[in-house]
Design a protein around this motif. Sequence first.
Motif: not given
Lengths: 265, 218
Positions: A175-179
């Motif tokens: 999720a963080r990588s897509l922020a």
Amino acid sequence: MATATVSEKKVVRGSDGGKTEYVVRAKDLTKEFKMGTETVRALRGISLDIKRGEYVSIMGPSGSGKSTFFNMIGGLDKPNSGTVFINDVDMAQLDAQELAFLRCHTIGYIFQTFNLIPVMTALENVMLPTVFAGLPAEEGTARAMELLEIVGLGHRLHNKPSQLSGGQQQRVAIARSLANNPSIVLADEPTGNLDEKTGKDIIKLLRELNQEQNVTIISATHDHKMVDVSDRIVWIRDGMIDKIENREDIEIHIGSIGGDATEEE
Amino acid sequence: MSEAAGSGASRSSNGGGKVQRQVQLPWKKAFEFAFNSIRIRFMRSMITAGGVFLGIAFLASVLVSKAIAGNDVAASEIARLNWLVGLSLVVCAVGITNSMLMSVTERFREIGTMKCLGALDTFVVRIFMIEALLMGIIASSLGWVVGTLLLVVAKWAGGVPKSAPPGTVWYGSLDGMDLLSSFLFCIPVGAVLTALATFIPARQAASIPPAAALRTDI
């Protein structure tokens, strides 16, 4: 088996002005590490072009140089020679602020060891890139909640990494990588620290994101479960590309233009 | 070893693509990060600050005991006290450096991660410096108060030695100026040592490529 690197270079040369087609272009990368008195040649001239929206797995035994290669295309490390282009930008020409912008907006990272900030909650971890991007807190929170919902952790927003299982932590990392809506997600051994079933779930999630959000996924791995979902598999051995396999071996097109781009197994 | 290419390099030769520059976040944001970081890992921060606290408390108590002895004592006694001050400075420096170095190096991976997510080197260093200075100044002040108080109480309880000339008071030649100068010596010592022991490793971790920072094992 034809050497794919050669034919791919032709594709690049042949495509004049096709700036948006390749999201990553690596040319003749070499990297050496000094281990005491010995010099280890981790990369010995790797060239690879990756198309927008592709799901590419970089496979190879440990010590083959795949993580080093992965770090190069992610702008996490510098090659001794050779160039990496991300969206047609030569990474070697960037200064610190431009590099930071690229890491923040263009590339998302997923690591084997998750690398969440231990003192922050899932929500805060996912928000972090939006903070660095200068997004207002309300928008960042909304974005982070939406993403955690997508990866199936909408109910664990306020848990710290230590309160989550390995699979859940990796979901937070995804999720963080897509922020910041990156065009590339780089995953270094994303299933390396997970059990068989959890690993499968993570791979499935990555594939879904690849197809639904049209994000390019480049994954360094030696998990053979990855093979099934990859568009292309790049085998690396001793710091060089050993072979490149397409998932559909029948349509053997690499690149989309010209007959000389085809190759046969 | 710096990460970025020379900014003077021409960038017209290849590709032609352009990348924007990352925005520098305001100081307020850095304060927020630093403050939250101390708050969230409160116990760990207390232990780090404890190193600074003890160092400064020791230094302060030695300084005050020297002030109480004053200049009317034998030369050998003055030499002994000076030796003690020097020693306590060294102990204090080693203690502070050790705890600050430890607290930064154990967060190398965190620095690498933040850089992967788009943090600028300068922003990372700022967070660590604000954290360190906050802890350093507060812990030094508390250390000075406690070190001074403990020594004063001990002297008071010990009373005046029988051998002392008549009219001697328990606090000897200690006066307000001594306290002030000991305070003005201890706090900068604490702050500077804390800042240096944080700046050097934090700067180093922030300037190397993230991959190298992430590889770090301690």
